[in-house]
Design a protein around this motif. Structure first.
Motif, PDB file in Angstrom:
ATOM      1  N   HIS A  94       0.809  -1.214   0.000  1.00  0.00           N
ATOM      2  CA  HIS A  94       0.000   0.000   0.000  1.00  0.00           C
ATOM      3  C   HIS A  94       0.845   1.268   0.000  1.00  0.00           C
ATOM      4  CE1 HIS A  94      -3.536  -2.428   0.447  1.00  0.00           C
ATOM      5  NE2 HIS A  94      -2.990  -3.037   1.480  1.00  0.00           N
ATOM      6  N   ARG A  95       2.020   1.228   0.625  1.00  0.00           N
ATOM      7  CA  ARG A  95       2.897   2.400   0.649  1.00  0.00           C
ATOM      8  C   ARG A  95       3.487   2.684  -0.720  1.00  0.00           C
ATOM      9  NH1 ARG A  95       2.409   6.096   3.677  1.00  0.00           N
ATOM     10  NH2 ARG A  95       4.571   6.632   3.729  1.00  0.00           N
ATOM     11  N   GLU A  96       3.455   1.698  -1.609  1.00  0.00           N
ATOM     12  CA  GLU A  96       4.044   1.862  -2.938  1.00  0.00           C
ATOM     13  C   GLU A  96       3.103   1.442  -4.052  1.00  0.00           C
ATOM     14  OE1 GLU A  96       6.626   3.450  -4.101  1.00  0.00           O
ATOM     15  OE2 GLU A  96       7.084   4.065  -2.063  1.00  0.00           O
ATOM     16  N   TYR A  97       1.813   1.621  -3.839  1.00  0.00           N
ATOM     17  CA  TYR A  97       0.869   1.388  -4.923  1.00  0.00           C
ATOM     18  C   TYR A  97      -0.110   2.545  -4.977  1.00  0.00           C
ATOM     19  CZ  TYR A  97      -1.998  -0.715  -8.398  1.00  0.00           C
ATOM     20  OH  TYR A  97      -2.648  -0.936  -9.571  1.00  0.00           O
ATOM     21  N   PRO A  98      -0.136   3.312  -6.037  1.00  0.00           N
ATOM     22  CA  PRO A  98       0.749   3.165  -7.192  1.00  0.00           C
ATOM     23  C   PRO A  98       2.196   3.490  -6.812  1.00  0.00           C
ATOM     24  CG  PRO A  98      -0.561   5.167  -7.391  1.00  0.00           C
ATOM     25  CD  PRO A  98      -1.040   4.454  -6.175  1.00  0.00           C
ATOM     26  N   HIS A  99       3.116   3.021  -7.650  1.00  0.00           N
ATOM     27  CA  HIS A  99       4.541   3.155  -7.363  1.00  0.00           C
ATOM     28  C   HIS A  99       4.986   4.611  -7.335  1.00  0.00           C
ATOM     29  CE1 HIS A  99       4.652  -1.089  -7.930  1.00  0.00           C
ATOM     30  NE2 HIS A  99       4.530  -1.048  -9.230  1.00  0.00           N
ATOM     31  N   SER A 100       5.926   4.878  -6.460  1.00  0.00           N
ATOM     32  CA  SER A 100       6.574   6.181  -6.449  1.00  0.00           C
ATOM     33  C   SER A 100       7.392   6.330  -7.725  1.00  0.00           C
ATOM     34  CB  SER A 100       7.540   6.294  -5.261  1.00  0.00           C
ATOM     35  OG  SER A 100       6.867   6.230  -4.046  1.00  0.00           O
ATOM     36  N   ARG A 101       7.635   7.560  -8.088  1.00  0.00           N
ATOM     37  CA  ARG A 101       8.617   7.830  -9.137  1.00  0.00           C
ATOM     38  C   ARG A 101       9.920   8.127  -8.417  1.00  0.00           C
ATOM     39  NH1 ARG A 101       6.866  12.002 -13.388  1.00  0.00           N
ATOM     40  NH2 ARG A 101       8.795  11.193 -14.275  1.00  0.00           N
ATOM     41  N   THR A 102      11.008   7.530  -8.889  1.00  0.00           N
ATOM     42  CA  THR A 102      12.295   7.732  -8.240  1.00  0.00           C
ATOM     43  C   THR A 102      13.351   8.127  -9.261  1.00  0.00           C
ATOM     44  OG1 THR A 102      12.931   5.413  -8.450  1.00  0.00           O
ATOM     45  CG2 THR A 102      11.825   6.058  -6.409  1.00  0.00           C
ATOM     46  N   ASN A 103      14.410   8.738  -8.739  1.00  0.00           N
ATOM     47  CA  ASN A 103      15.571   9.073  -9.545  1.00  0.00           C
ATOM     48  C   ASN A 103      16.794   8.761  -8.693  1.00  0.00           C
ATOM     49  OD1 ASN A 103      17.831  10.730 -10.559  1.00  0.00           O
ATOM     50  ND2 ASN A 103      16.310  11.451 -12.043  1.00  0.00           N
ATOM     51  N   HIS A 104      17.465   7.647  -9.010  1.00  0.00           N
ATOM     52  CA  HIS A 104      18.663   7.210  -8.289  1.00  0.00           C
ATOM     53  C   HIS A 104      19.889   7.815  -8.974  1.00  0.00           C
ATOM     54  CE1 HIS A 104      15.830   4.195  -6.835  1.00  0.00           C
ATOM     55  NE2 HIS A 104      16.725   3.808  -5.942  1.00  0.00           N
ATOM     56  N   GLN A 105      20.663   8.577  -8.228  1.00  0.00           N
ATOM     57  CA  GLN A 105      21.884   9.184  -8.766  1.00  0.00           C
ATOM     58  C   GLN A 105      23.080   8.584  -8.038  1.00  0.00           C
ATOM     59  OE1 GLN A 105      21.250  13.387  -8.253  1.00  0.00           O
ATOM     60  NE2 GLN A 105      19.390  13.349  -9.486  1.00  0.00           N
ATOM     61  N   ILE A 106      24.023   8.080  -8.809  1.00  0.00           N
ATOM     62  CA  ILE A 106      25.210   7.411  -8.271  1.00  0.00           C
ATOM     63  C   ILE A 106      26.429   8.234  -8.668  1.00  0.00           C
ATOM     64  CG2 ILE A 106      26.560   5.278  -8.269  1.00  0.00           C
ATOM     65  CD1 ILE A 106      23.676   4.961  -7.214  1.00  0.00           C
ATOM     66  N   HIS A 107      27.330   8.457  -7.715  1.00  0.00           N
ATOM     67  CA  HIS A 107      28.534   9.229  -8.016  1.00  0.00           C
ATOM     68  C   HIS A 107      29.650   8.858  -7.036  1.00  0.00           C
ATOM     69  CE1 HIS A 107      25.476  11.463  -5.722  1.00  0.00           C
ATOM     70  NE2 HIS A 107      26.467  11.867  -4.972  1.00  0.00           N
ATOM     71  N   ASN A 108      30.846   9.366  -7.294  1.00  0.00           N
ATOM     72  CA  ASN A 108      32.023   9.115  -6.461  1.00  0.00           C
ATOM     73  C   ASN A 108      32.260   7.614  -6.249  1.00  0.00           C
ATOM     74  OD1 ASN A 108      32.223  11.874  -6.292  1.00  0.00           O
ATOM     75  ND2 ASN A 108      31.368  12.010  -4.245  1.00  0.00           N
ATOM     76  N   VAL A 109      32.269   6.869  -7.325  1.00  0.00           N
ATOM     77  CA  VAL A 109      32.480   5.422  -7.264  1.00  0.00           C
ATOM     78  C   VAL A 109      33.965   5.147  -7.020  1.00  0.00           C
ATOM     79  CG1 VAL A 109      32.311   3.252  -8.545  1.00  0.00           C
ATOM     80  CG2 VAL A 109      30.531   5.004  -8.800  1.00  0.00           C
ATOM     81  N   MET A 110      34.238   4.336  -6.013  1.00  0.00           N
ATOM     82  CA  MET A 110      35.618   3.993  -5.653  1.00  0.00           C
ATOM     83  C   MET A 110      35.731   2.475  -5.517  1.00  0.00           C
ATOM     84  SD  MET A 110      37.146   7.038  -5.006  1.00  0.00           S
ATOM     85  CE  MET A 110      38.470   6.670  -3.898  1.00  0.00           C
ATOM     86  N   PRO A 169      12.184  13.973   7.371  1.00  0.00           N
ATOM     87  CA  PRO A 169      11.921  14.732   6.141  1.00  0.00           C
ATOM     88  C   PRO A 169      11.478  13.837   4.982  1.00  0.00           C
ATOM     89  CG  PRO A 169      14.007  15.417   7.111  1.00  0.00           C
ATOM     90  CD  PRO A 169      13.541  14.213   7.879  1.00  0.00           C
ATOM     91  N   ALA A 170      11.980  12.606   4.921  1.00  0.00           N
ATOM     92  CA  ALA A 170      11.609  11.697   3.845  1.00  0.00           C
ATOM     93  C   ALA A 170      10.315  10.950   4.161  1.00  0.00           C
ATOM     94  CB  ALA A 170      12.740  10.701   3.599  1.00  0.00           C
ATOM     95  N   GLY A 171      10.005  10.807   5.426  1.00  0.00           N
ATOM     96  CA  GLY A 171       8.757  10.164   5.817  1.00  0.00           C
ATOM     97  C   GLY A 171       8.883   8.680   6.120  1.00  0.00           C
ATOM     98  N   ASP A 172       9.409   7.901   5.181  1.00  0.00           N
ATOM     99  CA  ASP A 172       9.528   6.464   5.367  1.00  0.00           C
ATOM    100  C   ASP A 172      10.566   5.916   4.398  1.00  0.00           C
ATOM    101  OD1 ASP A 172       8.371   6.168   2.832  1.00  0.00           O
ATOM    102  OD2 ASP A 172       6.386   5.898   3.641  1.00  0.00           O
ATOM    103  N   LEU A 173      10.758   4.632   4.448  1.00  0.00           N
ATOM    104  CA  LEU A 173      11.694   3.984   3.531  1.00  0.00           C
ATOM    105  C   LEU A 173      11.008   2.776   2.916  1.00  0.00           C
ATOM    106  CD1 LEU A 173      14.485   3.952   2.264  1.00  0.00           C
ATOM    107  CD2 LEU A 173      15.287   2.650   4.237  1.00  0.00           C
ATOM    108  N   ALA A 174      10.131   3.027   1.965  1.00  0.00           N
ATOM    109  CA  ALA A 174       9.371   1.955   1.328  1.00  0.00           C
ATOM    110  C   ALA A 174       9.942   1.579  -0.028  1.00  0.00           C
ATOM    111  CB  ALA A 174       7.915   2.374   1.172  1.00  0.00           C
ATOM    112  N   ILE A 175      10.972   2.298  -0.483  1.00  0.00           N
ATOM    113  CA  ILE A 175      11.595   2.011  -1.769  1.00  0.00           C
ATOM    114  C   ILE A 175      12.936   1.314  -1.542  1.00  0.00           C
ATOM    115  CG2 ILE A 175      10.490   3.930  -2.959  1.00  0.00           C
ATOM    116  CD1 ILE A 175      13.198   5.459  -2.624  1.00  0.00           C
ATOM    117  N   ILE A 176      13.509   0.816  -2.617  1.00  0.00           N
ATOM    118  CA  ILE A 176      14.840   0.228  -2.547  1.00  0.00           C
ATOM    119  C   ILE A 176      15.847   1.314  -2.887  1.00  0.00           C
ATOM    120  CG2 ILE A 176      16.400  -1.476  -3.582  1.00  0.00           C
ATOM    121  CD1 ILE A 176      13.870  -3.199  -4.100  1.00  0.00           C
ATOM    122  N   LEU A 177      16.800   1.498  -1.998  1.00  0.00           N
ATOM    123  CA  LEU A 177      17.841   2.482  -2.255  1.00  0.00           C
ATOM    124  C   LEU A 177      18.876   1.856  -3.171  1.00  0.00           C
ATOM    125  CD1 LEU A 177      18.263   3.920   1.353  1.00  0.00           C
ATOM    126  CD2 LEU A 177      16.988   4.908  -0.544  1.00  0.00           C
TER     127      LEU A 177
END
Length: 177
Positions: A94-110, A169-177
């Motif tokens: 229920h927390r993710e239906y309909p699905h959230s829209r996400t934008n995963h940004q990856i940087h500083n890869v070591m 501030p984000a509210g919850d963590l129902a998505i996959i990081l």
């Protein structure tokens, strides 16, 4: 020229983790981010190695916490990841239906030196989540252990350490990081 598989993993690398380059690892991490943003969670699971795997998100107040003895937000082994994906793909999440829209940004890869047959990788991340007219941001660092399987890189473990001091501030963590 290198061949890229349907999973977005460089196959020219073979099984020699010591020869893996940062651009090759970045391709894997960018592919993972795209799959999560496209809500292709089955494709995301395909990036993981078979066998003992772990996806962990420690609590904000204990970023070095050990899931075996400390409270964590997420501690998924292979079975729990599959069940999480099954639930998130259904109407039961229920927390993710309909699905959230996400934008995963990856940087500083070591990349760190190969240890015990695994390639340790760290990367900074910012994940934007848009749902119900609200934008939330998750910021932190990923700690991966990658392995070579049949000539392709696969994720063995992923630890998402949040730099945020609280989730409010984000509210919850129902998505996959």
């Amino acid at each position: 020229m290198t061949a890229v598989s349907d999973r977005g993993v460089d196959r020219a690398v073979g099984l020699d983790l010591a020869a893996v380059t940062r651009p090759t690892v970045e391709d894997l991490l960018y592919r993972e981010a795209a799959l999560l943003d496209d809500w292709d969670l089955d494709g995301w699971l395909a990036l993981w190695a078979d066998g003992p795997t772990r996806y962990v998100v420690p609590c904000n107040d204990a970023p070095d916490g050990d899931a075996a003895r400390d409270l964590v937000l997420i501690d998924d082994d292979e079975l729990r990841m599959r069940l999480r994906v099954e639930r998130l793909n259904s109407r039961k999440a229920h927390r993710e239906y309909p699905h959230s829209r996400t934008n995963h940004q990856i940087h500083n890869v070591m990349l760190a030196p190969v240890r015990d047959g695994e390639l340790p990788v760290t990367a900074s991340f910012t994940v934007w989540r848009f749902r119900g007219g609200k934008a939330s941001t998750y910021v932190g660092h990923h700690h991966y252990r990658l392995v070579a399987v049949d000539g392709a890189l696969r994720i063995r473990t992923k630890r998402a350490v949040l730099d945020m001091t609280e989730l409010r501030p984000a509210g919850d963590l129902a998505i996959i990081l």
